[in-house]
Design a protein around this motif. Sequence first.
Motif, PDB file in Angstrom:
ATOM      1  N   PHE A 100       0.844  -1.192   0.000  1.00 27.06           N
ATOM      2  CA  PHE A 100       0.000   0.000   0.000  1.00 27.06           C
ATOM      3  C   PHE A 100       0.880   1.242   0.000  1.00 27.06           C
ATOM      4  O   PHE A 100       2.046   1.196   0.380  1.00 27.06           O
ATOM      5  CB  PHE A 100      -0.970   0.016   1.196  1.00 27.06           C
ATOM      6  CG  PHE A 100      -0.321   0.176   2.542  1.00 27.06           C
ATOM      7  CD1 PHE A 100      -0.031   1.431   3.056  1.00 27.06           C
ATOM      8  CD2 PHE A 100      -0.007  -0.933   3.316  1.00 27.06           C
ATOM      9  CE1 PHE A 100       0.560   1.581   4.303  1.00 27.06           C
ATOM     10  CE2 PHE A 100       0.580  -0.798   4.558  1.00 27.06           C
ATOM     11  CZ  PHE A 100       0.866   0.464   5.055  1.00 27.06           C
ATOM     12  N   GLU A 101       0.309   2.351  -0.464  1.00 27.23           N
ATOM     13  CA  GLU A 101       1.033   3.616  -0.541  1.00 27.23           C
ATOM     14  C   GLU A 101       0.253   4.708   0.168  1.00 27.23           C
ATOM     15  O   GLU A 101      -0.984   4.716   0.150  1.00 27.23           O
ATOM     16  CB  GLU A 101       1.248   4.033  -1.997  1.00 27.23           C
ATOM     17  CG  GLU A 101       2.205   3.136  -2.772  1.00 27.23           C
ATOM     18  CD  GLU A 101       2.411   3.613  -4.197  1.00 27.23           C
ATOM     19  OE1 GLU A 101       1.658   4.521  -4.635  1.00 27.23           O
ATOM     20  OE2 GLU A 101       3.326   3.092  -4.879  1.00 27.23           O
ATOM     21  N   TRP A 102       0.988   5.631   0.793  1.00 28.18           N
ATOM     22  CA  TRP A 102       0.380   6.816   1.393  1.00 28.18           C
ATOM     23  C   TRP A 102       0.283   7.911   0.340  1.00 28.18           C
ATOM     24  O   TRP A 102       1.116   8.000  -0.559  1.00 28.18           O
ATOM     25  CB  TRP A 102       1.219   7.314   2.554  1.00 28.18           C
ATOM     26  CG  TRP A 102       1.161   6.456   3.774  1.00 28.18           C
ATOM     27  CD1 TRP A 102       1.960   5.390   4.080  1.00 28.18           C
ATOM     28  CD2 TRP A 102       0.253   6.596   4.869  1.00 28.18           C
ATOM     29  NE1 TRP A 102       1.604   4.858   5.298  1.00 28.18           N
ATOM     30  CE2 TRP A 102       0.563   5.574   5.804  1.00 28.18           C
ATOM     31  CE3 TRP A 102      -0.790   7.479   5.149  1.00 28.18           C
ATOM     32  CZ2 TRP A 102      -0.135   5.422   6.996  1.00 28.18           C
ATOM     33  CZ3 TRP A 102      -1.486   7.330   6.348  1.00 28.18           C
ATOM     34  CH2 TRP A 102      -1.158   6.307   7.255  1.00 28.18           C
ATOM     35  N   ASP A 103      -0.727   8.777   0.475  1.00 30.38           N
ATOM     36  CA  ASP A 103      -0.783   9.936  -0.389  1.00 30.38           C
ATOM     37  C   ASP A 103       0.162  11.019   0.155  1.00 30.38           C
ATOM     38  O   ASP A 103       0.781  10.857   1.202  1.00 30.38           O
ATOM     39  CB  ASP A 103      -2.220  10.466  -0.488  1.00 30.38           C
ATOM     40  CG  ASP A 103      -2.634  11.227   0.760  1.00 30.38           C
ATOM     41  OD1 ASP A 103      -2.273  10.780   1.875  1.00 30.38           O
ATOM     42  OD2 ASP A 103      -3.296  12.266   0.633  1.00 30.38           O
ATOM     43  N   GLU A 104       0.297  12.115  -0.567  1.00 34.52           N
ATOM     44  CA  GLU A 104       1.251  13.148  -0.195  1.00 34.52           C
ATOM     45  C   GLU A 104       0.921  13.802   1.144  1.00 34.52           C
ATOM     46  O   GLU A 104       1.813  14.297   1.832  1.00 34.52           O
ATOM     47  CB  GLU A 104       1.309  14.219  -1.295  1.00 34.52           C
ATOM     48  CG  GLU A 104       1.908  13.716  -2.602  1.00 34.52           C
ATOM     49  CD  GLU A 104       1.963  14.797  -3.660  1.00 34.52           C
ATOM     50  OE1 GLU A 104       1.454  15.914  -3.387  1.00 34.52           O
ATOM     51  OE2 GLU A 104       2.515  14.530  -4.751  1.00 34.52           O
ATOM     52  N   THR A 105      -0.339  13.800   1.541  1.00 32.67           N
ATOM     53  CA  THR A 105      -0.716  14.441   2.796  1.00 32.67           C
ATOM     54  C   THR A 105      -0.524  13.533   4.005  1.00 32.67           C
ATOM     55  O   THR A 105      -0.633  13.980   5.141  1.00 32.67           O
ATOM     56  CB  THR A 105      -2.191  14.893   2.755  1.00 32.67           C
ATOM     57  OG1 THR A 105      -3.053  13.738   2.767  1.00 32.67           O
ATOM     58  CG2 THR A 105      -2.473  15.725   1.517  1.00 32.67           C
ATOM     59  N   GLY A 106      -0.264  12.247   3.758  1.00 28.53           N
ATOM     60  CA  GLY A 106      -0.111  11.316   4.871  1.00 28.53           C
ATOM     61  C   GLY A 106      -1.408  10.986   5.565  1.00 28.53           C
ATOM     62  O   GLY A 106      -1.420  10.587   6.732  1.00 28.53           O
ATOM     63  N   SER A 107      -2.531  11.124   4.859  1.00 32.28           N
ATOM     64  CA  SER A 107      -3.849  10.900   5.455  1.00 32.28           C
ATOM     65  C   SER A 107      -4.599   9.718   4.850  1.00 32.28           C
ATOM     66  O   SER A 107      -5.548   9.224   5.447  1.00 32.28           O
ATOM     67  CB  SER A 107      -4.720  12.158   5.294  1.00 32.28           C
ATOM     68  OG  SER A 107      -4.108  13.271   5.900  1.00 32.28           O
ATOM     69  N   TYR A 108      -4.193   9.287   3.650  1.00 30.45           N
ATOM     70  CA  TYR A 108      -4.896   8.234   2.938  1.00 30.45           C
ATOM     71  C   TYR A 108      -3.911   7.146   2.503  1.00 30.45           C
ATOM     72  O   TYR A 108      -2.756   7.431   2.206  1.00 30.45           O
ATOM     73  CB  TYR A 108      -5.591   8.797   1.693  1.00 30.45           C
ATOM     74  CG  TYR A 108      -6.569   9.902   1.973  1.00 30.45           C
ATOM     75  CD1 TYR A 108      -7.918   9.644   2.134  1.00 30.45           C
ATOM     76  CD2 TYR A 108      -6.127  11.219   2.081  1.00 30.45           C
ATOM     77  CE1 TYR A 108      -8.821  10.660   2.389  1.00 30.45           C
ATOM     78  CE2 TYR A 108      -7.021  12.252   2.349  1.00 30.45           C
ATOM     79  CZ  TYR A 108      -8.364  11.966   2.503  1.00 30.45           C
ATOM     80  OH  TYR A 108      -9.259  12.979   2.764  1.00 30.45           O
ATOM     81  N   VAL A 109      -4.400   5.901   2.461  1.00 30.85           N
ATOM     82  CA  VAL A 109      -3.597   4.807   1.925  1.00 30.85           C
ATOM     83  C   VAL A 109      -4.351   4.164   0.768  1.00 30.85           C
ATOM     84  O   VAL A 109      -5.587   4.137   0.761  1.00 30.85           O
ATOM     85  CB  VAL A 109      -3.276   3.732   2.987  1.00 30.85           C
ATOM     86  CG1 VAL A 109      -2.362   4.296   4.069  1.00 30.85           C
ATOM     87  CG2 VAL A 109      -4.550   3.157   3.608  1.00 30.85           C
ATOM     88  N   THR A 110      -3.594   3.684  -0.199  1.00 31.38           N
ATOM     89  CA  THR A 110      -4.173   2.950  -1.326  1.00 31.38           C
ATOM     90  C   THR A 110      -3.632   1.538  -1.318  1.00 31.38           C
ATOM     91  O   THR A 110      -2.419   1.328  -1.410  1.00 31.38           O
ATOM     92  CB  THR A 110      -3.822   3.624  -2.665  1.00 31.38           C
ATOM     93  OG1 THR A 110      -4.336   4.959  -2.673  1.00 31.38           O
ATOM     94  CG2 THR A 110      -4.430   2.848  -3.821  1.00 31.38           C
ATOM     95  N   LEU A 111      -4.519   0.566  -1.144  1.00 30.27           N
ATOM     96  CA  LEU A 111      -4.138  -0.842  -1.173  1.00 30.27           C
ATOM     97  C   LEU A 111      -4.084  -1.308  -2.618  1.00 30.27           C
ATOM     98  O   LEU A 111      -5.022  -1.064  -3.385  1.00 30.27           O
ATOM     99  CB  LEU A 111      -5.147  -1.685  -0.395  1.00 30.27           C
ATOM    100  CG  LEU A 111      -4.981  -1.783   1.123  1.00 30.27           C
ATOM    101  CD1 LEU A 111      -4.981  -0.424   1.797  1.00 30.27           C
ATOM    102  CD2 LEU A 111      -6.079  -2.662   1.723  1.00 30.27           C
TER     103      LEU A 111
END
Length: 270
Positions: A100-111
């Motif tokens: 998974f990756e975090w978005d640039e804001t550090g608030s969302y993850v993408t599995l």
Amino acid sequence: MKKSQLILMVTLFSVAILACSPPKGIHESEVTEGSIANNQTLADNSRNSLDWYGVYKGITPCADCEGIETTITLKRNSTFKRSLKYLGKNENSFFDEGNFEWDETGSYVTLMGKEGTTQMYQVGENVIFHLDQEGNRITGELANMYRLQKNPVDFRLENKKWVLIELRGKPVEKKEGQSEGFIEFDMETGMFSGKNTCNNFFGQYELMEGDRIKFGQAGSTLMACPDMTTEQEFMEVLKIADNYNVVDELLSLNRAKMAPLARFELAKVD
């Protein structure tokens, strides 16, 4: 120009330069509007300020079943494990894992599943929110069903090695051909593991309010030992224990309010 006036001009120029410089430790390219006024803007996000790793569970809506029993484990090495159980269907289980990756804001993850599928989640304190395909929070009457709650954690119990010292009120004496019995609880994955004096064992556990604990079905290796009595009693405890106590460096596994089924002491660190 007087000397005092010259000193004043140099001082004001220096202050202006400092005011326009990015905070210490932040590259100019990372500065966004408002970050200079508040040096914490770039640091205070879910990724940096929350203990987000762990196991999340919930039942999300399903178009053609009773609901999807969902379990997602987020690990600190940016990998995940996910299980989906479609309630009310015969062939109802699905399991996958990936990165998974975090978005640039550090608030969302993408599995990112192995088949190329992706799913976004917003990460909050002890909760993640299943988002729609555009990355937005789902609203409406079913909104609360799109949240997965993080399993409770207990720093007194987890991420420590507990050595077996007593079973059903009797001291455990190490016999010839036996290994040290112990158990460990992994906060990040919600897995318990250890050795029952003969074989290695492992399984899933869940903590609940009031120092209650639920052990999932345990798997184990199948090595034969001269005396299997301690092993059998140890594994039986893991089947029926439903609560625990931690006092100082002692752990007890119990059932209801009966006498402790097993006692452990915290392993000594060499």
